[in-house]
Design a protein around this motif. Sequence first.
Motif, PDB file in Angstrom:
ATOM      1  N   ASN A  33      25.379  24.315  54.362  1.00  0.00           N
ATOM      2  CA  ASN A  33      25.242  25.538  53.581  1.00  0.00           C
ATOM      3  C   ASN A  33      26.406  26.494  53.828  1.00  0.00           C
ATOM      4  N   SER A  34      26.901  26.538  55.059  1.00  0.00           N
ATOM      5  CA  SER A  34      28.017  27.444  55.362  1.00  0.00           C
ATOM      6  C   SER A  34      29.278  27.045  54.599  1.00  0.00           C
ATOM      7  N   ARG A  35      29.482  25.762  54.402  1.00  0.00           N
ATOM      8  CA  ARG A  35      30.654  25.312  53.624  1.00  0.00           C
ATOM      9  C   ARG A  35      30.610  25.875  52.212  1.00  0.00           C
ATOM     10  N   VAL A  36      29.449  25.824  51.604  1.00  0.00           N
ATOM     11  CA  VAL A  36      29.283  26.321  50.234  1.00  0.00           C
ATOM     12  C   VAL A  36      29.475  27.831  50.178  1.00  0.00           C
ATOM     13  N   LEU A  37      28.837  28.545  51.110  1.00  0.00           N
ATOM     14  CA  LEU A  37      28.883  30.005  51.074  1.00  0.00           C
ATOM     15  C   LEU A  37      30.250  30.567  51.447  1.00  0.00           C
ATOM     16  N   VAL A  38      30.905  29.980  52.444  1.00  0.00           N
ATOM     17  CA  VAL A  38      32.213  30.487  52.866  1.00  0.00           C
ATOM     18  C   VAL A  38      33.244  30.309  51.752  1.00  0.00           C
ATOM     19  N   ALA A  39      33.110  29.264  50.992  1.00  0.00           N
ATOM     20  CA  ALA A  39      34.046  29.036  49.875  1.00  0.00           C
ATOM     21  C   ALA A  39      33.963  30.152  48.839  1.00  0.00           C
ATOM     22  N   ARG A  40      32.839  30.854  48.808  1.00  0.00           N
ATOM     23  CA  ARG A  40      32.643  31.937  47.834  1.00  0.00           C
ATOM     24  C   ARG A  40      33.084  33.303  48.349  1.00  0.00           C
ATOM     25  N   LEU A  41      33.482  33.389  49.615  1.00  0.00           N
ATOM     26  CA  LEU A  41      33.895  34.673  50.195  1.00  0.00           C
ATOM     27  C   LEU A  41      35.265  35.087  49.668  1.00  0.00           C
ATOM     28  N   PRO A  42      35.488  36.391  49.534  1.00  0.00           N
ATOM     29  CA  PRO A  42      36.817  36.864  49.098  1.00  0.00           C
ATOM     30  C   PRO A  42      37.885  36.491  50.131  1.00  0.00           C
ATOM     31  N   ALA A  43      39.081  36.240  49.659  1.00  0.00           N
ATOM     32  CA  ALA A  43      40.189  35.822  50.525  1.00  0.00           C
ATOM     33  C   ALA A  43      40.553  36.887  51.555  1.00  0.00           C
ATOM     34  N   TRP A  44      40.296  38.168  51.255  1.00  0.00           N
ATOM     35  CA  TRP A  44      40.680  39.250  52.171  1.00  0.00           C
ATOM     36  C   TRP A  44      39.799  39.334  53.416  1.00  0.00           C
ATOM     37  N   LEU A  45      38.638  38.680  53.400  1.00  0.00           N
ATOM     38  CA  LEU A  45      37.773  38.710  54.579  1.00  0.00           C
ATOM     39  C   LEU A  45      38.393  37.887  55.708  1.00  0.00           C
ATOM     40  N   PRO A  46      38.407  38.424  56.924  1.00  0.00           N
ATOM     41  CA  PRO A  46      39.015  37.700  58.044  1.00  0.00           C
ATOM     42  C   PRO A  46      38.099  36.581  58.556  1.00  0.00           C
ATOM     43  N   VAL A  47      38.253  35.420  57.988  1.00  0.00           N
ATOM     44  CA  VAL A  47      37.458  34.252  58.375  1.00  0.00           C
ATOM     45  C   VAL A  47      38.423  33.220  58.965  1.00  0.00           C
ATOM     46  N   PRO A  48      38.098  32.675  60.141  1.00  0.00           N
ATOM     47  CA  PRO A  48      38.982  31.662  60.723  1.00  0.00           C
ATOM     48  C   PRO A  48      39.255  30.519  59.738  1.00  0.00           C
ATOM     49  N   ALA A  49      40.457  30.004  59.761  1.00  0.00           N
ATOM     50  CA  ALA A  49      40.864  28.951  58.820  1.00  0.00           C
ATOM     51  C   ALA A  49      39.942  27.739  58.900  1.00  0.00           C
ATOM     52  N   SER A  50      39.536  27.355  60.128  1.00  0.00           N
ATOM     53  CA  SER A  50      38.671  26.179  60.257  1.00  0.00           C
ATOM     54  C   SER A  50      37.316  26.402  59.586  1.00  0.00           C
ATOM     55  N   VAL A  51      36.807  27.631  59.669  1.00  0.00           N
ATOM     56  CA  VAL A  51      35.524  27.942  59.025  1.00  0.00           C
ATOM     57  C   VAL A  51      35.711  27.999  57.517  1.00  0.00           C
ATOM     58  N   ARG A  52      36.792  28.605  57.076  1.00  0.00           N
ATOM     59  CA  ARG A  52      37.053  28.697  55.639  1.00  0.00           C
ATOM     60  C   ARG A  52      37.194  27.301  55.028  1.00  0.00           C
TER      61      ARG A  52
END
Length: 168
Positions: free
Chosen positions: A29-48
């Motif tokens: 589920n996190s894979r699906v949801l993280v893909a929808r986050l705006p690019a400006w949010l500071p999310v680690p590359a591995s999680v993104r």
Amino acid sequence: MNRVQLATTGLFVAWSAHDLEELLTMSDNSRVLVARLPAWLPVPASVRTRGFTRRYVRVSVAAVGVVVAAAAVRGYRTQGRSAFYQNALLGFGLHGFGHIGASVLAGSYTSGVATSPTVVIPFWLWATLALEQEGVPDRRSAPAAVVLAGGSIAGGHLVASLLTRNRP
């Protein structure tokens, strides 16, 4: 076993049922949801790229489980009178509404939402009522419960991040 004992030990049992859902669904589920986050949010590359790995989720859930288990034990030993237990119980119930809110905002399933209205919230309401009916003094504090729940979740993510670096 009396109602107070069920309310205290039941916290860990209800949490376990709820977190089983998260263990089974959060990584995908996190894979699906993280893909929808705006690019400006500071999310680690591995999680993104791949969401939370299954190992990361297992470690995070286990870390939170230590806090919930400690609260349940403290509640049992104090016959429900512990502020730590009561605030953990309140935080558990309130966090169930957070899962529902996250699903509403996402417009889709989010990990943990299936057991929030079926396990988390009903158990929290029942246990709170059982404590009140048994004359257990109310030592709850909404701010303390929010800090305890939020801190436990954040701490679980921190421990998982440090121990796994989000590796499989």
